[in-house]
Design a protein around this motif. Structure first.
Motif, PDB file in Angstrom:
ATOM      1  N   PHE A  85       0.869  -1.177   0.000  1.00 19.47           N
ATOM      2  CA  PHE A  85       0.000   0.000   0.000  1.00 19.47           C
ATOM      3  C   PHE A  85       0.904   1.223   0.000  1.00 19.47           C
ATOM      4  CE2 PHE A  85      -2.788  -3.045   2.243  1.00 19.47           C
ATOM      5  CZ  PHE A  85      -3.926  -2.933   1.459  1.00 19.47           C
ATOM      6  N   SER A  95      -1.976  -8.313  15.109  1.00 20.30           N
ATOM      7  CA  SER A  95      -2.594  -7.162  14.472  1.00 20.30           C
ATOM      8  C   SER A  95      -1.610  -6.524  13.495  1.00 20.30           C
ATOM      9  CB  SER A  95      -2.984  -6.172  15.558  1.00 20.30           C
ATOM     10  OG  SER A  95      -3.779  -5.175  15.011  1.00 20.30           O
ATOM     11  N   GLY A  96      -2.096  -6.256  12.282  1.00 15.85           N
ATOM     12  CA  GLY A  96      -1.245  -5.628  11.284  1.00 15.85           C
ATOM     13  C   GLY A  96      -0.403  -6.604  10.486  1.00 15.85           C
ATOM     14  N   GLY A 138      -1.426  -8.550   8.204  1.00 13.80           N
ATOM     15  CA  GLY A 138      -1.876  -8.672   6.822  1.00 13.80           C
ATOM     16  C   GLY A 138      -3.026  -9.635   6.614  1.00 13.80           C
ATOM     17  N   LYS A 139      -3.673 -10.065   7.685  1.00 16.79           N
ATOM     18  CA  LYS A 139      -4.758 -11.042   7.572  1.00 16.79           C
ATOM     19  C   LYS A 139      -5.917 -10.501   6.747  1.00 16.79           C
ATOM     20  CE  LYS A 139      -5.341 -11.254  12.061  1.00 16.79           C
ATOM     21  NZ  LYS A 139      -4.380 -10.237  12.508  1.00 16.79           N
ATOM     22  N   SER A 140      -6.376  -9.307   7.116  1.00 17.82           N
ATOM     23  CA  SER A 140      -7.511  -8.734   6.383  1.00 17.82           C
ATOM     24  C   SER A 140      -7.136  -8.461   4.927  1.00 17.82           C
ATOM     25  CB  SER A 140      -7.976  -7.435   7.034  1.00 17.82           C
ATOM     26  OG  SER A 140      -8.468  -7.692   8.320  1.00 17.82           O
ATOM     27  N   THR A 141      -5.916  -8.026   4.723  1.00 14.93           N
ATOM     28  CA  THR A 141      -5.462  -7.769   3.356  1.00 14.93           C
ATOM     29  C   THR A 141      -5.494  -9.066   2.554  1.00 14.93           C
ATOM     30  OG1 THR A 141      -4.011  -6.054   4.231  1.00 14.93           O
ATOM     31  CG2 THR A 141      -3.574  -6.816   2.001  1.00 14.93           C
ATOM     32  N   GLU A 190     -12.350 -12.256  11.166  1.00 14.47           N
ATOM     33  CA  GLU A 190     -12.596 -12.097  12.610  1.00 14.47           C
ATOM     34  C   GLU A 190     -14.094 -12.066  12.895  1.00 14.47           C
ATOM     35  OE1 GLU A 190     -10.025  -9.920  14.875  1.00 14.47           O
ATOM     36  OE2 GLU A 190      -8.385  -9.949  13.443  1.00 14.47           O
ATOM     37  N   GLN A 235     -14.784  -7.822   9.630  1.00 10.96           N
ATOM     38  CA  GLN A 235     -14.292  -7.503  10.966  1.00 10.96           C
ATOM     39  C   GLN A 235     -15.087  -6.340  11.562  1.00 10.96           C
ATOM     40  OE1 GLN A 235     -10.100  -6.745  10.816  1.00 10.96           O
ATOM     41  NE2 GLN A 235      -9.865  -6.767  13.018  1.00 10.96           N
TER      42      GLN A 235
HETATM   43  N1  LIG Z   1      -6.028   0.515   2.628  1.00  2.00           N
HETATM   44  C1  LIG Z   1      -4.815   0.524   3.179  1.00  2.00           C
HETATM   45  N2  LIG Z   1      -3.952   1.527   2.916  1.00  2.00           N
HETATM   46  C2  LIG Z   1      -2.731   1.549   3.453  1.00  2.00           C
HETATM   47  N3  LIG Z   1      -2.241   0.596   4.271  1.00  2.00           N
HETATM   48  C3  LIG Z   1      -3.045  -0.430   4.583  1.00  2.00           C
HETATM   49  C4  LIG Z   1      -4.371  -0.512   4.061  1.00  2.00           C
HETATM   50  N4  LIG Z   1      -4.941  -1.648   4.536  1.00  2.00           N
HETATM   51  C5  LIG Z   1      -4.017  -2.219   5.317  1.00  2.00           C
HETATM   52  N5  LIG Z   1      -2.880  -1.501   5.351  1.00  2.00           N
HETATM   53  C6  LIG Z   1      -1.642  -1.852   6.066  1.00  2.00           C
HETATM   54  O1  LIG Z   1      -1.360  -3.200   5.782  1.00  2.00           O
HETATM   55  C7  LIG Z   1      -0.931  -3.882   6.930  1.00  2.00           C
HETATM   56  C8  LIG Z   1      -1.804  -5.095   7.180  1.00  2.00           C
HETATM   57  O2  LIG Z   1      -3.107  -4.665   7.515  1.00  2.00           O
HETATM   58  P1  LIG Z   1      -4.304  -5.657   7.746  1.00  2.00           P
HETATM   59  O3  LIG Z   1      -5.528  -4.852   7.920  1.00  2.00           O
HETATM   60  O4  LIG Z   1      -4.307  -6.675   6.681  1.00  2.00           O
HETATM   61  O5  LIG Z   1      -3.885  -6.315   9.133  1.00  2.00           O
HETATM   62  P2  LIG Z   1      -4.653  -7.422   9.987  1.00  2.00           P
HETATM   63  O6  LIG Z   1      -3.748  -8.577  10.097  1.00  2.00           O
HETATM   64  O7  LIG Z   1      -6.009  -7.652   9.446  1.00  2.00           O
HETATM   65  O8  LIG Z   1      -4.734  -6.715  11.407  1.00  2.00           O
HETATM   66  P3  LIG Z   1      -5.926  -6.743  12.495  1.00  2.00           P
HETATM   67  O9  LIG Z   1      -5.777  -8.012  13.264  1.00  2.00           O
HETATM   68  O10 LIG Z   1      -5.623  -5.549  13.348  1.00  2.00           O
HETATM   69  O11 LIG Z   1      -7.210  -6.635  11.763  1.00  2.00           O
HETATM   70  C9  LIG Z   1      -0.952  -2.888   8.068  1.00  2.00           C
HETATM   71  O12 LIG Z   1       0.367  -2.446   8.269  1.00  2.00           O
HETATM   72  C10 LIG Z   1      -1.799  -1.752   7.553  1.00  2.00           C
HETATM   73  O13 LIG Z   1      -1.309  -0.525   8.023  1.00  2.00           O
END
Ligand SMILES: Nc1ncnc2c1ncn2[C@@H]1O[C@H](COP(=O)(O)OP(=O)(O)OP(=O)(O)O)[C@@H](O)[C@H]1O
Ligand SMILES: [Mg+2]
Lengths: 285, 397
Positions: free
Chosen positions: B13, B62-63, B65-68, B189, B112
């Motif tokens: 990103f 957290s962070g 990359g799971k949601s990504t 989640e 989530q």
């Molecule tokens: N739309 C976006 N624009 C910029 N950075 C993003 C975006 N979405 C996610 N990120 C970044 O990508 C990384 C992974 O984010 P993600 O949301 O996938 O984490 P996660 O594992 O789902 O965390 P959580 O358990 O908190 O939900 C993080 O560092 C976040 O800052």
């Protein structure tokens, strides 16, 4: 010290307007006629209807918008006061003009607002034009408008639309861009098309903002009625104008009061409707 | 081929994703990349596949990359690099229309942050997926109503999301996804906002449902207990990279690195692992051998004990001494006749439940499956080995 750029600009514009009139006069006339037909029909209806019917209609609409009997009654009393001021006929003419002008503003403004919300390029083009429309004195565009459409109701409507549409475009744009990104994403995830997202999610959720825009547009259109009368629109604006011309502050005040009353009626009714649209945001007790 | 195939997917990103990725390939780390170029490395060369009917859990802090990652599966996010195939279809190659159809028919997602439509009532939210597909109003309402009550929200049909608690909203999101009957369920989640009781109820419900419908589920959680409970396989993400993919037992018993180890450190393995995940094959399986044959086999394998099975499954054990004694006395025609009944353990029970039996026995206890057949054996030593903390295990090695 100052190179003369004023003369060429003025000349060019004059030539352009001349050219429009000569080459496309028929086109403008047909637009004018179309608008006029609608306006006249609405005006005739409003003026020929017995005032009690109109008063009842005001009450019903206000109640339907607010689901509040008191508000409905209050609006009826206000409308009745306009009649008591001796300006019923003029008020009906003004309302007809408002309906057409605001109608055109909605038809143009909402799609332009949607466009601006969706495309950065469109917004970059539309925004400065809106700034221009809102700041340029209306007389500047009244001159060519009167030349194109002649004096009368149509240029008055045109001037009103130009002056009153920008807030609707801006608030539609803002409303759509402020819709929660998570909700739009969920809708995308279920396979909604762009049209389905727009109709089912973005517009409904932006509706309070859009209603605010319509409200503002109506208020600004009302503020234009005096100027509209200067180029030949009939109605309350004319009353104010007459007061001005005849050194008759009393008459002018009556016109002013009537305009304020109309503004209050439109404002209260549309605000109440807007608030009801947001009922889902509140927790029922 | 697996239903979901993710190959070498990376996602950055930021203002210049491609350039940033090139820097990563040259060895720049996530933190340095962010500090120097304001690009965020969210996924780094992720490759995985999910089989049809599998519940695949993704875990990570957290962070990480799971949601990504899960958003790539229905292409709510386009990867910076890599390839994604679902049911053989190259999702990244789909044009707009095709992508919309794919999302409508193949996938459903639980978010989530819920993502409910605030201006629609509960029932209309749940029916949303069907509405997008053009299902008639009466039918979609009936189907939605059934799911609303399945998730325990009967009576709330005509409420708006703002009138519900977070957990209730989460359940609306779940019902909305289930209502579409899509083959692939993407759950980000999905249970995080629920209190422990409802949460375990919903887990049960999901597993029961999965037993009936055999959907393919990609489930994200940062709760290891939940992952172990639901997952057929678990993937562990760290800073956008996959640390490990494996079955719950593999993850618990052989964590690939210190990160995974930290995750599983505090898990009560005795409660989570079942016997079949840690049992060993029986050293000697005897059926109707003569005593001579049996004794020879035992001597050859150096086995003191043989496990006897018959037509009806596991019969019992024989010791080498008992076989020799019987042979001397000509007491029996074959081993089956002298097999001694001894306790056995069901293969599905947890190690905690199996512990007393293994400790009480001087030899490895037989493990039998649901049909009564001998599946393996488990000894007290093996249990000790599995339950010992990693540090102790390393010290022993
Ligand atoms: N739309 C976006 N624009 C910029 N950075 C993003 C975006 N979405 C996610 N990120 C970044 O990508 C990384 C992974 O984010 P993600 O949301 O996938 O984490 P996660 O594992 O789902 O965390 P959580 O358990 O908190 O939900 C993080 O560092 C976040 O800052
Ligand atoms: Mg997340």
């Amino acid at each position: 010290m100052f190179p003369d750029i004023g003369t060429p600009i003025a000349d060019t514009v004059n030539q352009f307007v001349e050219w429009l009139i000569v080459e496309h006069g028929a086109f403008f006339e047909s637009i004018a006629n179309g608008v006029l037909v609608v306006l006249v029909a609405i005006e005739q209806t409003l003026r020929s209807a017995p005032p009690p019917v109109i008063l009842a209609a005001v009450g019903v609409i206000a109640f339907a918008a607010s689901r509040n009997v008191l508000l409905g009654l209050a609006m009826v009393v206000l409308a009745w006061l306009v009649g008591c001021l001796g300006l019923w006929e003029q008020a009906m003419q003004t309302v007809a003009l408002l309906i057409v002008a605001v109608g055109i503003s909605i038809v143009l403004g909402i799609p332009l607002g949607v466009l601006a919300a969706r495309s950065r390029i469109a917004r970059a083009v539309i925004n400065p034009i809106l700034d221009l429309m809102q700041t340029i004195p209306s007389f500047v565009y009244l001159i060519p408008a009167a030349m194109l459409f002649g004096l009368g109701k149509v240029p008055a409507i045109l001037a009103t639309v130009i002056y009153a549409t920008p807030p609707l475009i801006r608030l539609t744009d803002l409303g759509i861009r402020q819709v929660d990104h998570d909700v739009v994403e969920a809708s995308r995830a279920f396979g909604a098309t762009r049209g389905q997202i727009l109709r089912g999610v973005q517009i409904p959720l932006a509706l309070p903002s859009i209603m605010q825009g319509i409200n503002q547009t109506t208020m600004m259109a009302l503020a234009m009625v005096v100027i509209a009368s200067m180029i030949g629109a009939r109605g309350i604006g004319e009353t104010v104008l007459i007061g001005l011309q005849r050194n008759d502050p009393g008459t002018g005040l009556l016109g002013g009061l009537a305009i304020v009353i109309l503004a209050v009626i439109f404002d209260r009714t549309s605000q109440a409707y807007g608030a009801r649209l947001q009922a889902y945001r509140r927790v029922r007790s | 081929m697996a239903l979901i195939e993710v190959r070498h997917v990376s996602k950055v990103f930021g203002p210049a994703p491609k350039k940033a990725l090139a820097l990563v390939r040259e060895g720049m780390g996530k933190d340095e990349l962010l500090a120097r170029t304001r690009n965020v490395l969210a996924l780094d060369d992720v490759t995985l596949s999910v089989e049809r009917g599998e519940t695949f859990v993704v875990m990570g802090l957290s962070g990480s990359g799971k949601s990504t990652l899960i958003r790539h599966l229905n292409r709510l996010i386009d990867p910076t690099e890599g390839e994604i195939r679902i049911d053989g279809v190259d999702v990244l190659g789909l044009p707009n229309r095709g992508l919309e159809t794919f999302r409508r028919e193949k996938t459903a997602m639980v978010f989530q942050r819920f993502g409910l439509l605030p201006h629609r009532t509960v029932i209309d939210n749940v029916a949303y997926g069907l509405e997008i597909r053009g299902v008639a109003k009466a039918e979609r309402r009936t189907r939605a109503a059934a799911w609303v009550s399945t998730v325990g929200l009967a009576g709330y049909e005509d409420r708006y999301p703002a009138e519900l608690s977070g957990g209730m909203q989460q359940r609306v999101g779940l019902a909305r996804a289930l209502c579409t009957d899509a083959e692939i369920l993407l759950m980000d989640e999905a249970f995080s906002a629920l209190d422990p009781l409802i949460r375990s109820q919903m887990q049960d419900e999901l597993m029961a449902l999965q037993g009936r419908l055999r959907k393919t589920i990609v489930f994200i959680t940062h709760d290891l207990d939940e992952a172990l409970r639901l997952g057929d396989r678990i993937a562990i993400l760290k800073d956008g990279r996959l640390s490990q993919v494996g079955t719950p037992a593999e993850i618990l018993l052989h964590p690939a690195d210190s990160y995974v180890r930290a995750f599983v450190k505090d898990v009560n393995r005795a409660r989570v692992l079942t016997v079949d995940a840690v049992m060993k094959p029986p050293p000697l399986r005897l059926t109707d051998e003569t005593l001579e044959e049996a004794l020879a086999a035992m001597q050859r394998r150096g086995a003191e004990i043989g496990y006897v099975v018959g037509d009806q499954g596991y019969r019992g054990i024989v010791t080498r001494d008992a076989v020799s004694a019987a042979l001397r006395n000509h007491a029996a025609p074959n081993v089956a006749a002298i097999a001694v009944d001894s306790p056995s353990i069901g293969s599905g029970v947890s190690i905690a439940e199996a512990l007393p039996a293994t400790l009480a026995s001087t030899f490895p206890v037989a493990v039998v499956d649901a049909d009564g057949a001998l599946a393996g054996i488990i000894s007290a030593d093996r249990v000790g080995e599995v339950l010992a903390p990693f540090e102790a295990r390393e010290a022993a090695e």
